[in-house]
Structure formats: C-alpha cells, structure tokens
Design an enzyme around this catalytic site. Structure first.
Site, PDB file in Angstrom:
ATOM      1  N   ASP A 130       0.811  -1.225   0.000  1.00 56.39           N
ATOM      2  CA  ASP A 130       0.000   0.000   0.000  1.00 56.39           C
ATOM      3  C   ASP A 130       0.845   1.277   0.000  1.00 56.39           C
ATOM      4  O   ASP A 130       0.320   2.383   0.111  1.00 56.39           O
ATOM      5  CB  ASP A 130      -0.955   0.014   1.198  1.00 56.39           C
ATOM      6  CG  ASP A 130      -0.222   0.007   2.529  1.00 56.39           C
ATOM      7  OD1 ASP A 130       1.022  -0.078   2.535  1.00 56.39           O
ATOM      8  OD2 ASP A 130      -0.901   0.100   3.573  1.00 56.39           O
ATOM      9  N   GLY A 131       2.174   1.138  -0.126  1.00 58.79           N
ATOM     10  CA  GLY A 131       3.053   2.301  -0.163  1.00 58.79           C
ATOM     11  C   GLY A 131       3.664   2.668   1.171  1.00 58.79           C
ATOM     12  O   GLY A 131       4.561   3.512   1.224  1.00 58.79           O
ATOM     13  N   GLU A 132       3.197   2.043   2.255  1.00 56.36           N
ATOM     14  CA  GLU A 132       3.810   2.289   3.558  1.00 56.36           C
ATOM     15  C   GLU A 132       5.105   1.483   3.678  1.00 56.36           C
ATOM     16  O   GLU A 132       5.413   0.646   2.830  1.00 56.36           O
ATOM     17  CB  GLU A 132       2.826   1.908   4.668  1.00 56.36           C
ATOM     18  CG  GLU A 132       1.588   2.786   4.698  1.00 56.36           C
ATOM     19  CD  GLU A 132       0.641   2.426   5.828  1.00 56.36           C
ATOM     20  OE1 GLU A 132       0.954   1.487   6.609  1.00 56.36           O
ATOM     21  OE2 GLU A 132      -0.421   3.064   5.944  1.00 56.36           O
ATOM     22  N   ARG A 168      14.858  26.056   2.978  1.00 56.58           N
ATOM     23  CA  ARG A 168      14.715  27.355   2.304  1.00 56.58           C
ATOM     24  C   ARG A 168      13.451  28.091   2.732  1.00 56.58           C
ATOM     25  O   ARG A 168      13.356  29.314   2.581  1.00 56.58           O
ATOM     26  CB  ARG A 168      14.702  27.150   0.780  1.00 56.58           C
ATOM     27  CG  ARG A 168      16.063  26.887   0.203  1.00 56.58           C
ATOM     28  CD  ARG A 168      16.015  26.755  -1.304  1.00 56.58           C
ATOM     29  NE  ARG A 168      15.568  25.442  -1.732  1.00 56.58           N
ATOM     30  CZ  ARG A 168      15.415  25.074  -2.997  1.00 56.58           C
ATOM     31  NH1 ARG A 168      15.645  25.949  -3.956  1.00 56.58           N
ATOM     32  NH2 ARG A 168      15.022  23.851  -3.303  1.00 56.58           N
ATOM     33  N   ASP A 203      23.635  36.917  -5.098  1.00 58.67           N
ATOM     34  CA  ASP A 203      22.648  37.875  -4.580  1.00 58.67           C
ATOM     35  C   ASP A 203      23.198  38.500  -3.309  1.00 58.67           C
ATOM     36  O   ASP A 203      24.187  38.032  -2.736  1.00 58.67           O
ATOM     37  CB  ASP A 203      21.284  37.217  -4.334  1.00 58.67           C
ATOM     38  CG  ASP A 203      21.370  35.993  -3.446  1.00 58.67           C
ATOM     39  OD1 ASP A 203      22.152  36.012  -2.478  1.00 58.67           O
ATOM     40  OD2 ASP A 203      20.672  35.003  -3.727  1.00 58.67           O
ATOM     41  N   LYS A 205      19.722  40.812  -7.268  1.00 61.94           N
ATOM     42  CA  LYS A 205      18.694  39.846  -7.664  1.00 61.94           C
ATOM     43  C   LYS A 205      17.505  39.948  -6.732  1.00 61.94           C
ATOM     44  O   LYS A 205      17.671  40.166  -5.527  1.00 61.94           O
ATOM     45  CB  LYS A 205      19.255  38.411  -7.601  1.00 61.94           C
ATOM     46  CG  LYS A 205      18.285  37.336  -8.070  1.00 61.94           C
ATOM     47  CD  LYS A 205      18.669  35.961  -7.540  1.00 61.94           C
ATOM     48  CE  LYS A 205      18.157  35.750  -6.121  1.00 61.94           C
ATOM     49  NZ  LYS A 205      18.288  34.348  -5.654  1.00 61.94           N
ATOM     50  N   ARG A 254      13.217  38.204  -6.451  1.00 61.11           N
ATOM     51  CA  ARG A 254      12.181  37.355  -7.038  1.00 61.11           C
ATOM     52  C   ARG A 254      10.814  37.979  -6.829  1.00 61.11           C
ATOM     53  O   ARG A 254      10.549  38.580  -5.795  1.00 61.11           O
ATOM     54  CB  ARG A 254      12.175  35.950  -6.411  1.00 61.11           C
ATOM     55  CG  ARG A 254      13.357  35.096  -6.767  1.00 61.11           C
ATOM     56  CD  ARG A 254      13.228  33.703  -6.156  1.00 61.11           C
ATOM     57  NE  ARG A 254      14.436  32.911  -6.345  1.00 61.11           N
ATOM     58  CZ  ARG A 254      14.690  32.190  -7.414  1.00 61.11           C
ATOM     59  NH1 ARG A 254      13.812  32.153  -8.403  1.00 61.11           N
ATOM     60  NH2 ARG A 254      15.804  31.503  -7.523  1.00 61.11           N
ATOM     61  N   ASP A 284      27.297  29.704  -3.958  1.00 55.84           N
ATOM     62  CA  ASP A 284      25.962  29.662  -3.357  1.00 55.84           C
ATOM     63  C   ASP A 284      25.862  28.421  -2.487  1.00 55.84           C
ATOM     64  O   ASP A 284      26.731  27.538  -2.536  1.00 55.84           O
ATOM     65  CB  ASP A 284      24.891  29.645  -4.457  1.00 55.84           C
ATOM     66  CG  ASP A 284      23.588  30.320  -4.020  1.00 55.84           C
ATOM     67  OD1 ASP A 284      23.421  30.563  -2.811  1.00 55.84           O
ATOM     68  OD2 ASP A 284      22.748  30.600  -4.882  1.00 55.84           O
ATOM     69  N   THR A 286      19.534  31.294 -10.885  1.00 54.01           N
ATOM     70  CA  THR A 286      20.339  32.253 -10.145  1.00 54.01           C
ATOM     71  C   THR A 286      21.809  32.163 -10.550  1.00 54.01           C
ATOM     72  O   THR A 286      22.473  33.171 -10.801  1.00 54.01           O
ATOM     73  CB  THR A 286      20.197  32.013  -8.630  1.00 54.01           C
ATOM     74  OG1 THR A 286      18.838  32.247  -8.240  1.00 54.01           O
ATOM     75  CG2 THR A 286      21.106  32.926  -7.834  1.00 54.01           C
TER      76      THR A 286
END
Length: 324
Positions: free
Chosen positions: A36-38, A99, A174, A203, A205, A228, A236
């Site tokens: 069942d995906g468990e 993030r 950035d 930069k 967003r 980064d 970016t």
C-alpha cells in the site's frame, strides 16, 4: 558511549564513505516496503545504551520525494529511541524545507520550524546538517541540539588548485549570500596566499520570476567563482555567470554545497557561461543530466562529517567545523 552508524536508502553510499573514514562498519538495518506504499525500518542489532547516528540526505530523486525520505528518517530515529539508544543524532547532509524559513505571503507555513518539531517529536537528541540556507533560522527552529557544518573549506581546497596564478574574484549571486561568499573568499585567499576580489549580483524574485542581474564589483580580467549554498533549477547561478562574463571575467565557475539540479537545470545551466560547477556529495546524482554532467565535479564532504561525528561521540567541540 559506543558509536553506531546507520545510513538509510539512497544515502547508504555516502554513509559508507563516512563509516570508512571513521574506521567502523555501517550497522545493519531492515527497510521493508508494503504493497500500500507504507514502509517500516528497524535496526537489526542491539542499540541500547549506544550513541547512534542515522544518515539520510533529504533530496528528491526518481524514486522518493523529500517527504518520503523525511518520514522514513523520522520513523527510523523514533525506532532507535524506542529501542533504548542513549543518544540519537539525525545526520542530514541536505535538509529539505530549509529554504522556507520565513513567511513570504500571508498564512505561509514556516516549514523549517515545523520540520524541527518533527525531529524533536521523533526523539532526536541532535540534528547535524550541512550548509543550511539560513543558519540563524535553522538554529532558532530547533530546541534540541542543531549543528550546521560548512563545506567552504572543502570547496576552497578544490578551487585553490583550479585557480592557478590567475587573478580570482569570488561572486555572490545575490546580496543575501554575501557573508557566505566572503567566508569562502577568505579561505581561498589563505590557500592561494594572495588577495581575492569580491563582487555580488543584484537579484530579487517576484511570483517566482527572477529579476535584476546587475553586477556590483570588479571581475574584469579575473577568474570568477560564483558561490551559493545550493543549485536547484540553476537560474540564479546562470544569471550571475552571465553578469560576470559581461563584466569582463575570463572564466566563470560555479561552487555550491548542494547540487539539486531540479526542473530545467540541464537546459538552463547547459546554456550558461559556466565552465564548471563544483558541488559536494551531500546529494547523489539523483537525475540524468545529459551533457551537463561533464561540466559538474563532485567533491566529498564525508571526511568532514566523519570528523564531526567522531568529536560529538567523544563529547568534543566541532566549533572549527561550523561557519563563523
């Protein structure tokens, strides 16, 4: 306390490198999938009274999403606590949802804080991560011990060899990454034994669209290294590379701890001015990258993670391994 090390699913290869460095074997465990995906996972050895470290990097790949991996790690660490481990540390080279550390819109979830609560509820005594997106948010989110290692020295070692005798400038893509880039610049300058320039790209967003692109600083006639914490779709990094080229950089490299390479990364970075992108092995090569793969280099942070685990097991300090 005796040290025991587990590595879950796709993180087993990274875990094996950490174990080798520590001079121990990965402890055996079972991971069982149900129709069942468990699933369930459990240690196959006695962990009672042990200092246990469970390694799992929470990036999405072709078989499991970050959500799948997060739940598997939480259930496994919970089972270690239930089995009587004296101390349980989740070692998360790449921490999903790091993030999303603040509200950008009304009623947004602060996901970093909620993920921290998950780890605490599962019985983790500590979480060891690598170059999280926002260090202050990471440290404030957790009530258990939370340590963040930095790959800056590992990346600086590699770029000291790549830079040669050319003039070098380190570029933040950035304004928010200036401190991170400056830390890397200082380490690289020390290794090169000469001054290294600095610059950053403007930069911002809006509704997912990237704006800006103006370069602040002088990179003319230099090798530019754009630094980064991670590379996702690559917009970016590609924008910063273009700004460096327009500013007169002779060569442009990318440096990041986490190579996510999601979405249109292959096309975006493949068409960019980047000669090479150096990332670490916190994320395995999760997706086929086609021709871009030849421009990507991976350096290992397994020795760094192993050193941190060895010191933590001895109740020592890892202060010199974390960002200043």
């Amino acid at each position: 306390m005796s040290l025991m090390l587990f590595a879950i699913g796709p993180s087993r290869e990274f875990g094996a490198r950490v174990a080798s460095r520590l001079g121990v074997e990965l402890s055996p465990h079972e991971e069982r999938e149900f129709e069942d995906g468990e699933h369930k996972s459990r240690a196959l050895v006695n962990v009672r009274g042990a200092d246990v470290y469970a390694i799992h990097s929470l990036y999405g790949d072709a078989t499991q999403s970050p959500n799948d991996k997060l739940v598997r790690l939480l259930l496994f660490t919970g089972s270690l606590r239930d089995a009587g481990a004296a101390r349980v540390t989740a070692v998360v080279p790449y921490l999903a949802y790091a993030r999303k550390d603040q509200r950008s819109k009304s009623r947004d979830p602060v996901a970093t804080r909620h993920v921290a609560r998950f780890f605490e509820a599962a019985g983790c005594d500590a979480v060891l991560a690598m170059d999280v997106h926002n260090l202050a948010a990471f440290e404030n989110a957790f009530r258990c011990r939370a340590d963040n290692l930095s790959a800056a020295a590992v990346l600086a070692d590699r770029f000291a060899g790549l830079a040669g005798s050319d003039r070098v400038s380190v570029v933040s893509p950035d304004a928010g990454g200036i401190k991170r880039a400056d830390r890397f610049r200082s380490l690289l300058a020390r290794r090169l034994g000469r001054e290294v320039g600095s610059a950053f790209v403007e930069k911002y967003r809006s509704e997912g669209a990237l704006r800006g692109g103006g370069l602040v600083g002088d990179v003319a006639g230099s090798v530019a290294i754009v630094v980064d914490d991670l590379v996702s779709a690559g917009r970016t990094l590609a924008q910063a590379a273009a700004a460096c080229r327009q500013g007169g950089a002779t060569r442009v490299f990318g440096a990041a701890t986490h190579g996510v390479f999601a979405g249109e990364a292959t096309a975006i970075l493949g068409a960019s001015a980047l000669e090479r992108i150096v990332v670490t092995d916190t994320i395995a090569s999760a997706r086929p990258l086609g021709p871009l793969e030849s421009r990507i280099e991976r350096v290992s942070v397994a020795p760094l993670v192993a050193e941190a685990i060895a010191r933590l097991n001895a109740n020592g300090s890892i202060e010199d391994l974390v960002p200043g």
